[in-house]
Enzyme design. Sequence first.
Site, PDB file in Angstrom:
ATOM      1  N   TRP A 325      41.341  27.519  41.705  1.00  0.00           N
ATOM      2  CA  TRP A 325      40.880  28.583  42.600  1.00  0.00           C
ATOM      3  C   TRP A 325      39.473  28.285  43.129  1.00  0.00           C
ATOM      4  O   TRP A 325      39.136  28.632  44.256  1.00  0.00           O
ATOM      5  CB  TRP A 325      40.874  29.916  41.837  1.00  0.00           C
ATOM      6  CG  TRP A 325      40.193  31.039  42.562  1.00  0.00           C
ATOM      7  CD1 TRP A 325      40.730  31.837  43.525  1.00  0.00           C
ATOM      8  CD2 TRP A 325      38.846  31.494  42.377  1.00  0.00           C
ATOM      9  NE1 TRP A 325      39.804  32.756  43.956  1.00  0.00           N
ATOM     10  CE2 TRP A 325      38.639  32.562  43.271  1.00  0.00           C
ATOM     11  CE3 TRP A 325      37.791  31.105  41.550  1.00  0.00           C
ATOM     12  CZ2 TRP A 325      37.432  33.246  43.357  1.00  0.00           C
ATOM     13  CZ3 TRP A 325      36.592  31.782  41.650  1.00  0.00           C
ATOM     14  CH2 TRP A 325      36.421  32.835  42.531  1.00  0.00           C
ATOM     15  N   HIS A 326      38.674  27.579  42.284  1.00  0.00           N
ATOM     16  CA  HIS A 326      37.284  27.327  42.695  1.00  0.00           C
ATOM     17  C   HIS A 326      37.177  26.385  43.876  1.00  0.00           C
ATOM     18  O   HIS A 326      36.188  26.426  44.602  1.00  0.00           O
ATOM     19  CB  HIS A 326      36.470  26.769  41.521  1.00  0.00           C
ATOM     20  CG  HIS A 326      36.005  27.838  40.595  1.00  0.00           C
ATOM     21  ND1 HIS A 326      36.790  28.341  39.601  1.00  0.00           N
ATOM     22  CD2 HIS A 326      34.840  28.520  40.543  1.00  0.00           C
ATOM     23  CE1 HIS A 326      36.116  29.280  38.956  1.00  0.00           C
ATOM     24  NE2 HIS A 326      34.931  29.420  39.510  1.00  0.00           N
ATOM     25  N   GLY A 327      38.136  25.516  44.063  1.00  0.00           N
ATOM     26  CA  GLY A 327      38.000  24.625  45.205  1.00  0.00           C
ATOM     27  C   GLY A 327      39.107  23.610  45.294  1.00  0.00           C
ATOM     28  O   GLY A 327      39.865  23.397  44.336  1.00  0.00           O
TER      29      GLY A 327
END
Lengths: 489, 344
Positions: A325-327
Amino acid sequence: MTFVDKNFPILLAALLLLWFCARGRYWTRLGLLLVASFYFYGYQHGWWLAVMLGYCVVDWGTGLWLERTRHRRAVLALGVSFNLTVLCFWKYTPLLLSTLTALVGWPSADFDAALADGWIIPMGVSFYTFMGIAYMVDVYRGVTPVERNFWRYSLFTSFFPHLVAGPILRASEFLHHLRPESLPLRPTLSWEAGFLIARGFFKKMVLADTIAAAIDPFFANVSDVSTAGVWALPYVWLYALQIYFDFSGYTDIARGLGLCFGFRWPENFNWPYLATSIQDFWRRWHMTLSRFLRDYLYIPLGGNRHGPWRAALALMVTMLLGGLWHGASWTFMLWGGIHGLLLVVNRLWGMTALHARLAALGGAPGAIWTGMRIALSFHAVCFAWCFFRLTNLKDSFTCLEKWIYFDADKWWVGGAADGTLWLLLGIYALATAAAVYLTRGARLAEVSAQFAARSLVRGALWGNTAALLFMAWALSPVGHNSPFIYFAF
Amino acid sequence: MRLPCVRSLADMNESVPQPAWQRCGTFVFGLALGLVVTLAFGEFFVRLRMPEDLLPYLGAASPLTGIYKPDPALRTDYRSFAEFRAMNPELFDQFGSLDATPRTWVVLGPSFARALGVAMQAQMPDHRIYPYIRDMSGAGKDRFHQWVAQARLLLAQGLRPERIFVVLIPQEVSRYSELPLDWVGVSAGGAMTLGYRRPAGPIGALLDVSRMGLLAWTRSTLRKPPYAKRTKYITENVPDEVTSDFRRMFGVLGETSRQYRVPVTLVLLPDHRQILHPSNFALQRTLVPLAQAAGLDVFDFAPSVLAQPDKSVLYQPDSHYTEQGDALLLSELRAHLARSTPPP
């Protein structure tokens, strides 16, 4: 627009003034906040507004549909799928294509490079996606009533203080406060709000940006000959502090701005680097994300209900997805995987008899054991940060290698050896420790309430706040005013 | 729960109910106390670790060192050619001694000068081109008075180019509306120092004693001269003070040109806003006669660009010229040179 944009103070001042003038008129106040939020979000790219409004329409409509349909599960699945599909499209298309290129040679690398160059992810899309999912699931579970007014729902999603990087709010924490009977009548310019904003800017513009200026060259050249033999650990320590100050600074500003308009939102950080275990760390770091992952991913995946192995699997899946989800980089997934693994190990360790015996230690041995746990947890987190900071796997491993292998004369060199930077951090730590001691660790709201009627202390606190805000601007390193790290997510 | 500092400070202060004016006074006193104590930490830190952008504003006391000496007309001049040469070693090493005699052109100026120089190198192999001479030691980027000093230094050193080109863009002119030439100075160590608008009264006195105050002041627009505010677009309104600075610098350049009998062409480029948006050309109208009066050859590129049917293809998104733009600039410049008579 961002909070560090030079036009942001003008927008905020104008909005507060208009909001003040509009007291008593519910729809005017709601409209003002909505227009300001749309302006804030569409300031850089107007089409971002269309993406966000698309989310609002679907999530709000799904909420209404859930109330009326007999196929609630299917409707929820449809709504959640929409949110995740659009999120994945924006965040992972370049990664997917470059992975395809590496695996099967299609599409061409030139195409990938051109796409990646022009690819702009709508700011904060991950955050409002999660808020939308949380709302729909809560409606499905009957935890929260359906919101019938579209504009109220849109404001819940788009309100500018939390829009870009959270905190990730639930309907009960914000949406319900937008109803006519709960919407604050006038701005509440309390010391608490002012202090949160000032502290947030100071953390970001002075502490995080000064650290960034010191360590960025090292990470940019970590595999380069220019950093050969340099001890990496101080740089990783500083990065851990940078990301904390950067993100908690943002959260402080967001919460302070929310308070200015009368909305009190949950905290996102609670001394995370004083955590005594990885499990404890996730109770203290990005708390609203941890809460979201627990309630809307880990528990639906089975949680603790089906034995330790299934729980471990659910934990790993949750953290891997949390990492992704972070990247759009496999190193983020690895970062999540490392945390998942550490959490599983942590849980297994918690089941041993030795853990129980050590936990029962008191006095000096107990304090030493607690100190060791804090140091160990911090370094485990630092280990994982190497994969978060460096999105190239080779660089991450090189950085880790430099924790252990370094030249004796280069153990303390470069930006990390800047004494004044450590002095700045030391002064901040001392000031914070003094404040905690004087207030016995009370929350800001309590401090604010107790000092409200005492004019000398109240004046001193306002003076301190004004000075902090001034220093945030005056001491920020020129040329290193980078955007908030979490804006990228 | 009552907090310890509430007991120690507030109870002492307000155990007896106070009248409103006294409460207000106490609040103001507390406010000042909170401000001063917190700012004292900031001042302590700034003095311990001077931010780099503050150092040029400390005048003669600046600890910066550099390669300059004071100059009455240009404010700064180079102390020696050796030190200047050391900043562009590759360029000067490539051409050997300065008095070598192939046809030589020197191009001085901002990044546009580099592109022009590169285009010249590609199209005129019979010429020796000094395409882009950088001065990396100044406070911030090179400025026009430094290019004038560079021309003078190179000529004094024996270089006899066929022609010197000095490229001037509107953004460069506007920098003199923010920092007039007379505010530039040289520190004891030979670094370039910058001045600022010092207000009279207590604020001015505060700036003299507080490094953090000075830092805040110089980071704000308050440091600029009053006429900087009036000049939103320098292309539409050139303040008299800026005109006066350029008259002075053109004068030095013209005098240098005559002294060494080397013609100097001022290449005046329009900015992309002037070309792509309705605009006026007050800057060109002001500077062209000024430079001509100083004895400089002036090439104004604006009419050539305006005559192009599709102007947008000449500009990159960052407002630099595209390859096509640079090619047009060079061909128009050569046509101008062919037309113009050499100066006496």
